[in-house]
Design a protein around this motif. Sequence first.
Motif, PDB file in Angstrom:
ATOM      1  N   ARG A   1      21.129 -34.685 -13.041  1.00  0.00           N
ATOM      2  CA  ARG A   1      20.342 -33.671 -12.348  1.00  0.00           C
ATOM      3  C   ARG A   1      20.949 -33.410 -10.968  1.00  0.00           C
ATOM      4  NH1 ARG A   1      14.501 -35.795 -11.729  1.00  0.00           N
ATOM      5  NH2 ARG A   1      15.750 -37.483 -10.809  1.00  0.00           N
ATOM      6  N   PRO A   2      20.854 -32.199 -10.454  1.00  0.00           N
ATOM      7  CA  PRO A   2      21.382 -31.945  -9.112  1.00  0.00           C
ATOM      8  C   PRO A   2      20.772 -32.865  -8.054  1.00  0.00           C
ATOM      9  CG  PRO A   2      20.934 -29.871 -10.216  1.00  0.00           C
ATOM     10  CD  PRO A   2      20.392 -30.958 -11.108  1.00  0.00           C
ATOM     11  N   ILE A   3      19.475 -33.177  -8.211  1.00  0.00           N
ATOM     12  CA  ILE A   3      18.815 -34.014  -7.212  1.00  0.00           C
ATOM     13  C   ILE A   3      19.378 -35.425  -7.195  1.00  0.00           C
ATOM     14  CG2 ILE A   3      16.937 -34.927  -8.631  1.00  0.00           C
ATOM     15  CD1 ILE A   3      16.492 -33.374  -5.174  1.00  0.00           C
ATOM     16  N   ASP A   4      20.020 -35.845  -8.319  1.00  0.00           N
ATOM     17  CA  ASP A   4      20.598 -37.190  -8.381  1.00  0.00           C
ATOM     18  C   ASP A   4      21.807 -37.344  -7.475  1.00  0.00           C
ATOM     19  OD1 ASP A   4      18.695 -37.962 -10.208  1.00  0.00           O
ATOM     20  OD2 ASP A   4      19.927 -37.445 -11.949  1.00  0.00           O
ATOM     21  N   LEU A   5      22.359 -36.251  -6.977  1.00  0.00           N
ATOM     22  CA  LEU A   5      23.504 -36.305  -6.074  1.00  0.00           C
ATOM     23  C   LEU A   5      23.068 -36.266  -4.614  1.00  0.00           C
ATOM     24  CD1 LEU A   5      25.879 -33.820  -7.951  1.00  0.00           C
ATOM     25  CD2 LEU A   5      25.721 -36.300  -8.183  1.00  0.00           C
ATOM     26  N   SER A   6      21.750 -36.424  -4.364  1.00  0.00           N
ATOM     27  CA  SER A   6      21.227 -36.350  -3.002  1.00  0.00           C
ATOM     28  C   SER A   6      21.215 -37.723  -2.356  1.00  0.00           C
ATOM     29  CB  SER A   6      19.804 -35.782  -3.012  1.00  0.00           C
ATOM     30  OG  SER A   6      19.810 -34.505  -3.588  1.00  0.00           O
TER      31      SER A   6
ATOM     32  N   ALA B   1      24.795 -23.665  -5.460  1.00  0.00           N
ATOM     33  CA  ALA B   1      25.345 -23.272  -6.754  1.00  0.00           C
ATOM     34  C   ALA B   1      26.422 -24.250  -7.221  1.00  0.00           C
ATOM     35  CB  ALA B   1      25.912 -21.852  -6.662  1.00  0.00           C
ATOM     36  N   ARG B   2      27.267 -24.721  -6.290  1.00  0.00           N
ATOM     37  CA  ARG B   2      28.310 -25.684  -6.648  1.00  0.00           C
ATOM     38  C   ARG B   2      27.702 -27.033  -7.036  1.00  0.00           C
ATOM     39  NH1 ARG B   2      33.580 -25.701  -5.413  1.00  0.00           N
ATOM     40  NH2 ARG B   2      33.403 -23.537  -6.098  1.00  0.00           N
ATOM     41  N   ILE B   3      26.638 -27.458  -6.343  1.00  0.00           N
ATOM     42  CA  ILE B   3      25.967 -28.717  -6.704  1.00  0.00           C
ATOM     43  C   ILE B   3      25.462 -28.647  -8.130  1.00  0.00           C
ATOM     44  CG2 ILE B   3      23.887 -30.099  -6.276  1.00  0.00           C
ATOM     45  CD1 ILE B   3      24.273 -29.707  -3.341  1.00  0.00           C
ATOM     46  N   LYS B   4      24.861 -27.502  -8.519  1.00  0.00           N
ATOM     47  CA  LYS B   4      24.361 -27.370  -9.889  1.00  0.00           C
ATOM     48  C   LYS B   4      25.500 -27.414 -10.893  1.00  0.00           C
ATOM     49  CE  LYS B   4      21.099 -24.616 -12.584  1.00  0.00           C
ATOM     50  NZ  LYS B   4      21.823 -24.835 -13.844  1.00  0.00           N
ATOM     51  N   ALA B   5      26.614 -26.772 -10.566  1.00  0.00           N
ATOM     52  CA  ALA B   5      27.759 -26.793 -11.483  1.00  0.00           C
ATOM     53  C   ALA B   5      28.324 -28.210 -11.617  1.00  0.00           C
ATOM     54  CB  ALA B   5      28.839 -25.828 -10.978  1.00  0.00           C
ATOM     55  N   LEU B   6      28.441 -28.947 -10.526  1.00  0.00           N
ATOM     56  CA  LEU B   6      28.943 -30.319 -10.582  1.00  0.00           C
ATOM     57  C   LEU B   6      27.986 -31.206 -11.382  1.00  0.00           C
ATOM     58  CD1 LEU B   6      30.105 -30.715  -6.864  1.00  0.00           C
ATOM     59  CD2 LEU B   6      31.589 -30.499  -8.873  1.00  0.00           C
ATOM     60  N   ALA B   7      26.667 -31.049 -11.155  1.00  0.00           N
ATOM     61  CA  ALA B   7      25.690 -31.877 -11.879  1.00  0.00           C
ATOM     62  C   ALA B   7      25.740 -31.593 -13.376  1.00  0.00           C
ATOM     63  CB  ALA B   7      24.288 -31.621 -11.327  1.00  0.00           C
TER      64      ALA B   7
ATOM     65  N   GLU C   1      38.874 -29.518  -3.428  1.00  0.00           N
ATOM     66  CA  GLU C   1      37.453 -29.455  -3.055  1.00  0.00           C
ATOM     67  C   GLU C   1      36.702 -30.677  -3.568  1.00  0.00           C
ATOM     68  OE1 GLU C   1      36.583 -24.651  -2.823  1.00  0.00           O
ATOM     69  OE2 GLU C   1      36.454 -25.670  -4.776  1.00  0.00           O
ATOM     70  N   ILE C   2      37.043 -31.109  -4.789  1.00  0.00           N
ATOM     71  CA  ILE C   2      36.403 -32.307  -5.333  1.00  0.00           C
ATOM     72  C   ILE C   2      36.697 -33.511  -4.448  1.00  0.00           C
ATOM     73  CG2 ILE C   2      36.244 -33.838  -7.321  1.00  0.00           C
ATOM     74  CD1 ILE C   2      35.077 -31.068  -7.810  1.00  0.00           C
ATOM     75  N   LEU C   3      37.935 -33.628  -4.015  1.00  0.00           N
ATOM     76  CA  LEU C   3      38.312 -34.762  -3.156  1.00  0.00           C
ATOM     77  C   LEU C   3      37.590 -34.682  -1.808  1.00  0.00           C
ATOM     78  CD1 LEU C   3      42.146 -34.940  -3.911  1.00  0.00           C
ATOM     79  CD2 LEU C   3      40.329 -36.403  -4.815  1.00  0.00           C
ATOM     80  N   LEU C   4      37.452 -33.481  -1.258  1.00  0.00           N
ATOM     81  CA  LEU C   4      36.734 -33.344   0.017  1.00  0.00           C
ATOM     82  C   LEU C   4      35.246 -33.697  -0.139  1.00  0.00           C
ATOM     83  CD1 LEU C   4      38.330 -30.023   1.368  1.00  0.00           C
ATOM     84  CD2 LEU C   4      38.672 -32.331   2.253  1.00  0.00           C
ATOM     85  N   TYR C   5      34.651 -33.350  -1.296  1.00  0.00           N
ATOM     86  CA  TYR C   5      33.258 -33.705  -1.539  1.00  0.00           C
ATOM     87  C   TYR C   5      33.098 -35.228  -1.596  1.00  0.00           C
ATOM     88  CZ  TYR C   5      32.765 -28.808  -3.053  1.00  0.00           C
ATOM     89  OH  TYR C   5      32.785 -27.435  -3.110  1.00  0.00           O
ATOM     90  N   GLU C   6      34.019 -35.891  -2.266  1.00  0.00           N
ATOM     91  CA  GLU C   6      33.917 -37.345  -2.415  1.00  0.00           C
ATOM     92  C   GLU C   6      34.148 -38.074  -1.093  1.00  0.00           C
ATOM     93  OE1 GLU C   6      36.504 -38.684  -5.485  1.00  0.00           O
ATOM     94  OE2 GLU C   6      35.187 -37.981  -7.107  1.00  0.00           O
TER      95      GLU C   6
ATOM     96  N   LYS D   1      27.007 -41.201  -4.189  1.00  0.00           N
ATOM     97  CA  LYS D   1      26.392 -40.953  -5.489  1.00  0.00           C
ATOM     98  C   LYS D   1      27.244 -40.015  -6.330  1.00  0.00           C
ATOM     99  CE  LYS D   1      21.572 -41.804  -4.216  1.00  0.00           C
ATOM    100  NZ  LYS D   1      20.200 -41.251  -4.170  1.00  0.00           N
ATOM    101  N   PHE D   2      27.961 -39.096  -5.675  1.00  0.00           N
ATOM    102  CA  PHE D   2      28.838 -38.187  -6.402  1.00  0.00           C
ATOM    103  C   PHE D   2      29.998 -38.951  -7.045  1.00  0.00           C
ATOM    104  CE2 PHE D   2      32.477 -35.084  -6.109  1.00  0.00           C
ATOM    105  CZ  PHE D   2      32.094 -34.347  -7.208  1.00  0.00           C
ATOM    106  N   ARG D   3      30.624 -39.869  -6.298  1.00  0.00           N
ATOM    107  CA  ARG D   3      31.718 -40.664  -6.855  1.00  0.00           C
ATOM    108  C   ARG D   3      31.220 -41.538  -8.010  1.00  0.00           C
ATOM    109  NH1 ARG D   3      32.842 -41.407  -1.306  1.00  0.00           N
ATOM    110  NH2 ARG D   3      31.904 -43.493  -1.405  1.00  0.00           N
ATOM    111  N   ARG D   4      30.026 -42.134  -7.822  1.00  0.00           N
ATOM    112  CA  ARG D   4      29.497 -43.005  -8.866  1.00  0.00           C
ATOM    113  C   ARG D   4      29.153 -42.207 -10.120  1.00  0.00           C
ATOM    114  NH1 ARG D   4      24.280 -46.476  -7.383  1.00  0.00           N
ATOM    115  NH2 ARG D   4      23.413 -44.346  -7.363  1.00  0.00           N
ATOM    116  N   ALA D   5      28.620 -40.994  -9.964  1.00  0.00           N
ATOM    117  CA  ALA D   5      28.297 -40.170 -11.129  1.00  0.00           C
ATOM    118  C   ALA D   5      29.564 -39.767 -11.879  1.00  0.00           C
ATOM    119  CB  ALA D   5      27.529 -38.920 -10.682  1.00  0.00           C
ATOM    120  N   ARG D   6      30.677 -39.494 -11.147  1.00  0.00           N
ATOM    121  CA  ARG D   6      31.932 -39.153 -11.829  1.00  0.00           C
ATOM    122  C   ARG D   6      32.478 -40.354 -12.585  1.00  0.00           C
ATOM    123  NH1 ARG D   6      37.510 -38.857 -10.803  1.00  0.00           N
ATOM    124  NH2 ARG D   6      37.366 -39.629  -8.659  1.00  0.00           N
ATOM    125  N   ALA D   7      32.297 -41.565 -12.003  1.00  0.00           N
ATOM    126  CA  ALA D   7      32.815 -42.766 -12.670  1.00  0.00           C
ATOM    127  C   ALA D   7      32.003 -43.108 -13.922  1.00  0.00           C
ATOM    128  CB  ALA D   7      32.800 -43.940 -11.695  1.00  0.00           C
ATOM    129  N   ARG D   8      30.719 -42.693 -13.967  1.00  0.00           N
ATOM    130  CA  ARG D   8      29.860 -43.031 -15.110  1.00  0.00           C
ATOM    131  C   ARG D   8      29.743 -41.899 -16.118  1.00  0.00           C
ATOM    132  NH1 ARG D   8      24.674 -45.964 -12.122  1.00  0.00           N
ATOM    133  NH2 ARG D   8      25.807 -47.808 -11.358  1.00  0.00           N
TER     134      ARG D   8
END
Length: 624
Positions: free
Chosen positions: A68-73, A56-62, A42-47, A13-20
Motif C-alpha cells: 500500500r502507498p501508506i506502507d512507505l510512510s 502519483a509516483r508513490i502510488k506507482a512505486l507501491a 530517481e529510484i536511487l535518490l528515493y532510497e 521502508k522503501f528499501r525494505r519493501a524493494r528487498a521483500r
Amino acid sequence: MARGMTGTFSPHKFRRARARAEGGRGITDTQLARLAKAKRSEILLYEQGDRVPDPARIKALADALGVRPIDLSAGSRDGWTLAELRRASGWTARLLAHDLKVSERSYLRLEHDGLPPARLRHMLYRLPALLNITATELHHHLDRSPGTRRRHSTARPLLAQLINRHLQPGCLEEPADNADEITVLASLYHCSTSAMTSILTHEITVLRQMHRRRALARASADFAPARHEQDHALAQFTAESRRIAQRRASLPSRLDAFFRQMLNQDAWYTLLLLHQVPKPRLWRSRRELPLTDAGLNGLPTGFAEQQSALAGHAPRYRITAEGRRHCTQYGDWYDACYPNVAACAAAGLAPLTGHLPPTTLAGMLQSCDTLLLSFDALLCRLFADDLGTVSDQLLHAARDLGLAIPAHRPPDPVGVFRALLRQASPAQAKPLDRLLESAEIRAASQAPASTGIARLLPGLTGGPWRLAIVTDHSGAAVETFLARLPLPAATRARITVIGRSGHSPRMKPHPYILHQALSHLGASPETTLLIGGSSLDALAAQSARVPFIGVTTRPKALREAGVAYVVPSWRTVVQALAEPTRRLRPVPPRPLTASTDPTTLPTPAEPPARPRFQQSEADTATHR
C-alpha cells in the motif's frame, strides 16, 4: 520534492519493501524503475533520501512493490493533516476530487478548513473508503487542519463568554438567535443561527444541571454529619467539576464533528426510525416502517445497509453500528435542532412498538374533562438514590414494633410499607407512616423532576381539564416537590394533590385514592383519564373504571397487565397538547386545606359495570 512530503516518505521502508518484493526474492532498482515508469537514478535518490516522490509516483512505486502507498510512510500518522495523509496514500487532490464528484477547489477547501459546506458533506462519507481509513481517523486528521485550529481559537472565548453569562446565578434565559456570539459562531461552523442557538441552549441546560449537582455535593461535603459522607461528597464534587471542565473544553471539537456530518431532517427521521425500532438488527421493509425516498437517499452509506430484494419481496433495511453510534452521540442535538422529528418517529413506530400515536392520544385528551396523574416514577423518582436506606429504616422500625419481616423484600420503600401494612394494626401503622413521610419530604426537597414535567403541567392546567396528582406517597411530599418546580402560581393552584392518608391503609392497586380524587373533583369515571407508569396504577384504574394510559419505554409489562394504551414518554403527551382541543368550561377543584381530611370525603357509589375503555372506530383506523 513534492510539497508537504518531507516528513512522510520513508527511504528505509522503501528499501525494505524493494528487498521483500516478489515473495521475498526482491527486485533490482532497474526492474523497479521500469515497472514504475521512472528513471533508475530517481529510484536511487528515493532510497538515499535525497528526493521525495510525489503522490502519483508513490502510488506507482507501491503498485510495483505490491504494498500500500501508506506502507512507505515514515513514523506515526497521528499528527498528520488530511493533506499529508492524502499525499502519503498516493492521491493527488485532482484525482481524489474527481472520485468524490466535487471540484478540486472544493476538496482543497475541505483540507484547509476541516469543515465542508452543507451541500458537500457527502465527501466525508466516501473519503474513509478511498483513503482506507475509518471515519474516526478522518475526523482526527481534519481536526489538525489549519482552518480547524483557527476556528477553535476563535470559538473558545466566544463559547466561554456565552456560557458564563447564562450560568450566572438566577439567570434562566436562553441564548437569542441575534446574539453577537451566536452570529459569529454560526458563520464559523457554516450553519444557521437557529441550529447553533438550539444546540447551545441544550448545552447550557445540561451544564446547569451539572452545576446543580456539583453545588449539592459541595454542600454535603461541607455540612454532612459524618466524615465518610463528607469524603464521599467531596469525591463527587471533584468528579463533577472534572466532567464540567471536560464538557466545556470539548465543545468546539464536538461542534466540528457534528456539523461535518449533520443529516437533514428527512435523513435524521429515517435513521431515528431504524435506531428506535424494536430489535434494530433485524431487516425491516418499507411496509413495516414509513421510510421515504428522501430520507433513504440522504443517509450516508455507512449509517444503514440495504438487503437485496428477493423475488416478490421489497428491499429491506437496517441500521449499522456506525449509525447507532451517530444516534447515541448526537441524538440530543438533533432533538434540539429538529424538535418534532422524535414525535413523528414515535408515531411511525407505533404499530411495531405498541405505543399510542400522538394523534390518538390527542383524541383521548379531548374526550375527557379530568386528568389524574401518578407521581413516583412518572413525575420524578423520589428515592432514586436512597432506596435501600429508607427501606432499611422501615424494616428496623417494624422489628421494634414486633412485625414479621417480609420474606421477599420489595425494591422500594413504598412497596415495603405496603407489605408491612398487610399485618400491621392501626397503632403499628402510624409510626411507620410518619417515618416514611419524613423520608419522602426530605427526598422531595431535592429529587429531580422527570424530563418535560415543567412544560407539561402548565400545559395541562391551562387547558380545560381538572387536574389532580394521585399517589401512594405523602401529599406533603408531593407539595414540597411541586413548590420547587418553576411553575406559575396559577398552575399550582389548579393542581389537587391526593396522597396517602395515615387514617386508611388502602393503597394501590386498591382504587381508594382514585375514588377520593373523583369525589373531590366532582368527576365521573367515564370522563376521567389516569396517566401512570406502573401496573399498580393500571390495576387501580381498572377497579375504579377509569380509562388509563401508561407512560413507559417498555410497554410489555403494562400490556401483560391488560393496558391497551401506552406512550413512550411525557414528550408524546406534550406533543399531543399542541393538537387543537375542544373548548370545555374549566371546573375549578375545591382546594384542600390543612383541616381537610381526604378520608372524610364521601366515597362515590360503585359505578355500573361496563367494559374497559375501548378504542373508537376512528382511533382503530389511526392505529392501522
